[in-house]
Design an enzyme around this catalytic site. Sequence first.
Site, PDB file in Angstrom:
ATOM      1  N   GLY A  11       0.840  -1.207   0.000  1.00  0.00           N
ATOM      2  CA  GLY A  11       0.000   0.000   0.000  1.00  0.00           C
ATOM      3  C   GLY A  11       0.870   1.250   0.000  1.00  0.00           C
ATOM      4  O   GLY A  11       1.860   1.309   0.720  1.00  0.00           O
ATOM      5  N   ARG A  72       1.090  -5.186  -5.414  1.00  0.00           N
ATOM      6  CA  ARG A  72       1.303  -6.369  -4.573  1.00  0.00           C
ATOM      7  C   ARG A  72       1.522  -7.518  -5.551  1.00  0.00           C
ATOM      8  O   ARG A  72       0.729  -7.689  -6.472  1.00  0.00           O
ATOM      9  CB  ARG A  72       0.093  -6.638  -3.688  1.00  0.00           C
ATOM     10  CG  ARG A  72      -0.270  -5.444  -2.795  1.00  0.00           C
ATOM     11  CD  ARG A  72      -1.389  -5.826  -1.841  1.00  0.00           C
ATOM     12  NE  ARG A  72      -2.031  -4.654  -1.255  1.00  0.00           N
ATOM     13  CZ  ARG A  72      -1.566  -3.976  -0.222  1.00  0.00           C
ATOM     14  NH1 ARG A  72      -0.445  -4.330   0.347  1.00  0.00           N
ATOM     15  NH2 ARG A  72      -2.227  -2.933   0.253  1.00  0.00           N
ATOM     16  N   ASP A 103       5.110  -4.717   6.117  1.00  0.00           N
ATOM     17  CA  ASP A 103       5.639  -6.036   6.508  1.00  0.00           C
ATOM     18  C   ASP A 103       5.796  -6.991   5.321  1.00  0.00           C
ATOM     19  O   ASP A 103       6.744  -7.769   5.268  1.00  0.00           O
ATOM     20  CB  ASP A 103       4.811  -6.660   7.637  1.00  0.00           C
ATOM     21  CG  ASP A 103       3.348  -6.854   7.257  1.00  0.00           C
ATOM     22  OD1 ASP A 103       2.902  -6.237   6.262  1.00  0.00           O
ATOM     23  OD2 ASP A 103       2.654  -7.619   7.944  1.00  0.00           O
ATOM     24  N   THR A 125       4.538   2.460   5.454  1.00  0.00           N
ATOM     25  CA  THR A 125       3.144   1.992   5.475  1.00  0.00           C
ATOM     26  C   THR A 125       2.358   2.830   6.475  1.00  0.00           C
ATOM     27  O   THR A 125       2.891   3.206   7.517  1.00  0.00           O
ATOM     28  CB  THR A 125       3.033   0.507   5.874  1.00  0.00           C
ATOM     29  OG1 THR A 125       1.655   0.194   6.141  1.00  0.00           O
ATOM     30  CG2 THR A 125       3.828   0.155   7.116  1.00  0.00           C
ATOM     31  N   ASP A 127       0.100   1.625   8.232  1.00  0.00           N
ATOM     32  CA  ASP A 127      -0.418   0.702   9.259  1.00  0.00           C
ATOM     33  C   ASP A 127       0.351   0.708  10.582  1.00  0.00           C
ATOM     34  O   ASP A 127      -0.175   0.271  11.605  1.00  0.00           O
ATOM     35  CB  ASP A 127      -0.425  -0.736   8.714  1.00  0.00           C
ATOM     36  CG  ASP A 127      -1.357  -0.902   7.530  1.00  0.00           C
ATOM     37  OD1 ASP A 127      -2.233  -0.045   7.350  1.00  0.00           O
ATOM     38  OD2 ASP A 127      -1.191  -1.892   6.792  1.00  0.00           O
ATOM     39  N   ASP A 129       2.602  -1.325  11.370  1.00  0.00           N
ATOM     40  CA  ASP A 129       2.579  -2.736  11.784  1.00  0.00           C
ATOM     41  C   ASP A 129       3.953  -3.396  11.716  1.00  0.00           C
ATOM     42  O   ASP A 129       4.061  -4.617  11.665  1.00  0.00           O
ATOM     43  CB  ASP A 129       1.586  -3.524  10.907  1.00  0.00           C
ATOM     44  CG  ASP A 129       1.948  -3.461   9.428  1.00  0.00           C
ATOM     45  OD1 ASP A 129       2.844  -2.672   9.057  1.00  0.00           O
ATOM     46  OD2 ASP A 129       1.334  -4.197   8.635  1.00  0.00           O
ATOM     47  N   ARG A 171      -5.026  -2.983   8.622  1.00  0.00           N
ATOM     48  CA  ARG A 171      -4.932  -4.434   8.402  1.00  0.00           C
ATOM     49  C   ARG A 171      -4.999  -5.169   9.744  1.00  0.00           C
ATOM     50  O   ARG A 171      -5.984  -5.021  10.442  1.00  0.00           O
ATOM     51  CB  ARG A 171      -3.645  -4.764   7.650  1.00  0.00           C
ATOM     52  CG  ARG A 171      -3.740  -6.046   6.832  1.00  0.00           C
ATOM     53  CD  ARG A 171      -2.403  -6.345   6.208  1.00  0.00           C
ATOM     54  NE  ARG A 171      -2.115  -5.468   5.102  1.00  0.00           N
ATOM     55  CZ  ARG A 171      -2.477  -5.722   3.845  1.00  0.00           C
ATOM     56  NH1 ARG A 171      -3.109  -6.823   3.554  1.00  0.00           N
ATOM     57  NH2 ARG A 171      -2.181  -4.890   2.885  1.00  0.00           N
ATOM     58  N   ALA A 186     -11.938   9.506  21.492  1.00  0.00           N
ATOM     59  CA  ALA A 186     -12.993   8.501  21.257  1.00  0.00           C
ATOM     60  C   ALA A 186     -13.482   7.926  22.579  1.00  0.00           C
ATOM     61  O   ALA A 186     -12.739   7.857  23.554  1.00  0.00           O
ATOM     62  CB  ALA A 186     -12.438   7.381  20.378  1.00  0.00           C
TER      63      ALA A 186
HETATM   64  O1  F6P Z   1      -1.269  -1.682   4.129  1.00  0.00           O
HETATM   65  C1  F6P Z   1      -1.942  -0.494   3.887  1.00  0.00           C
HETATM   66  C2  F6P Z   1      -3.413  -0.751   3.671  1.00  0.00           C
HETATM   67  O2  F6P Z   1      -4.025   0.497   3.404  1.00  0.00           O
HETATM   68  C3  F6P Z   1      -4.131  -1.462   4.818  1.00  0.00           C
HETATM   69  O3  F6P Z   1      -4.442  -0.592   5.892  1.00  0.00           O
HETATM   70  C4  F6P Z   1      -5.337  -2.010   4.118  1.00  0.00           C
HETATM   71  O4  F6P Z   1      -5.847  -3.141   4.784  1.00  0.00           O
HETATM   72  C5  F6P Z   1      -4.790  -2.387   2.774  1.00  0.00           C
HETATM   73  O5  F6P Z   1      -3.619  -1.599   2.582  1.00  0.00           O
HETATM   74  C6  F6P Z   1      -5.717  -2.177   1.607  1.00  0.00           C
HETATM   75  O6  F6P Z   1      -5.092  -2.674   0.485  1.00  0.00           O
HETATM   76  P1  F6P Z   1      -5.521  -2.408  -1.019  1.00  0.00           P
HETATM   77  O7  F6P Z   1      -4.901  -1.116  -1.444  1.00  0.00           O
HETATM   78  O8  F6P Z   1      -4.923  -3.572  -1.753  1.00  0.00           O
HETATM   79  O9  F6P Z   1      -7.011  -2.356  -1.026  1.00  0.00           O
END
Ligand code: F6P
Length: 320
Positions: A11, A72, A103, A125, A127, A129, A171, A186
């Site tokens: 992403g 990807r 990752d 990223t 995320d 993560d 994710r 929140a």
């Molecule tokens: O890894 C970044 C991310 O935006 C995640 O938060 C999300 O789950 C995923 O990519 C979405 O991927 P795609 O762009 O393939 O829909």
Amino acid sequence: MKKIGVLTSGGDAPGMNAAVRAVVRCGIEAGMEVYGIERGYAGLLEGEIRQMERRSVGDILQRGGTILKTARSEKFTTEEGQERAMTVLDTFGINDLVTIGGDGTLRGAIDLARRGVRVMHLPGTIDNDVAYTDETIGFDTAVETVLDAISKIRDTSSSHQRTTIIEVMGRHCGDIALYAGLTGGAESILIPEIEYDINDISRKIVMGRNAGKLHSIIIKAEGANVDSQELAKTIEAKTDRETRVVVLSYLQRGGSPTMRDRLLATLTAAKAIDLLAEDSESKAIGTQDGKIVPIDLFDAGKMKREPDMDMYNLIEVLAK
Ligand code: F6P
């Protein structure tokens, strides 16, 4: 003359362009030839490679996305795909790589390093993560986007005395929800790493209303184990208060990177070039306690990220 390749994969994340810019300009300054590999590992397999000059990366520092494009690639995860990647790198005379991604990209970098490529990996990223670094490139900008959305949604939620569930990305990692939840005020957050209790969440909404609160904001990470619309129905039934869902989705991936993301991208990229110049072993470069730290690439792949429980518990305290 050292020939290095740079790619962005997975992403896209705000700040990737800042990283590419610093790799290209610091690399050229260090006397290297720098090649941009388009569409991540997918483009590598297809030989989508072009030489970069200082001007190739002009006017991109402030732009979200990635000028190298991204993808990807299932094929790259196979033996056959990785052998193909090695052949392409050999054909272009590239033995050193800078990979920028999350990752999945890190796993790909490790696969190439096992086959003899020297790889410097930068954590790119939204995320957050990636366990070996405190923060990833793009995370800060994504959280800022979520905060902006929370403020706007709060206005209308208060006016209508509603509960709003805001679904955020990440994710399998709950950090976007955790950081935005804490700094955006929140009432509750739901993240994949921690079991939630629907009665707890609903009770807080009812008690908040009894104490005069006009709205409730719930941040739900996309990886949390419940569908947002189902969650809204359950909460509405339990609290007798209108409950709406907003899915922020790709909004979180765009936009001009914050100063923090630009700085992280620029400093980790500059470090990657220093390390390549001194023929270091393959490394993953990130931050620990605010300092730029390179760690062994293979060790980086083994680390697991845990949520910050103090932050999680603090949300509970502050939301009362
Ligand atoms: O890894 C970044 C991310 O935006 C995640 O938060 C999300 O789950 C995923 O990519 C979405 O991927 P795609 O762009 O393939 O829909």
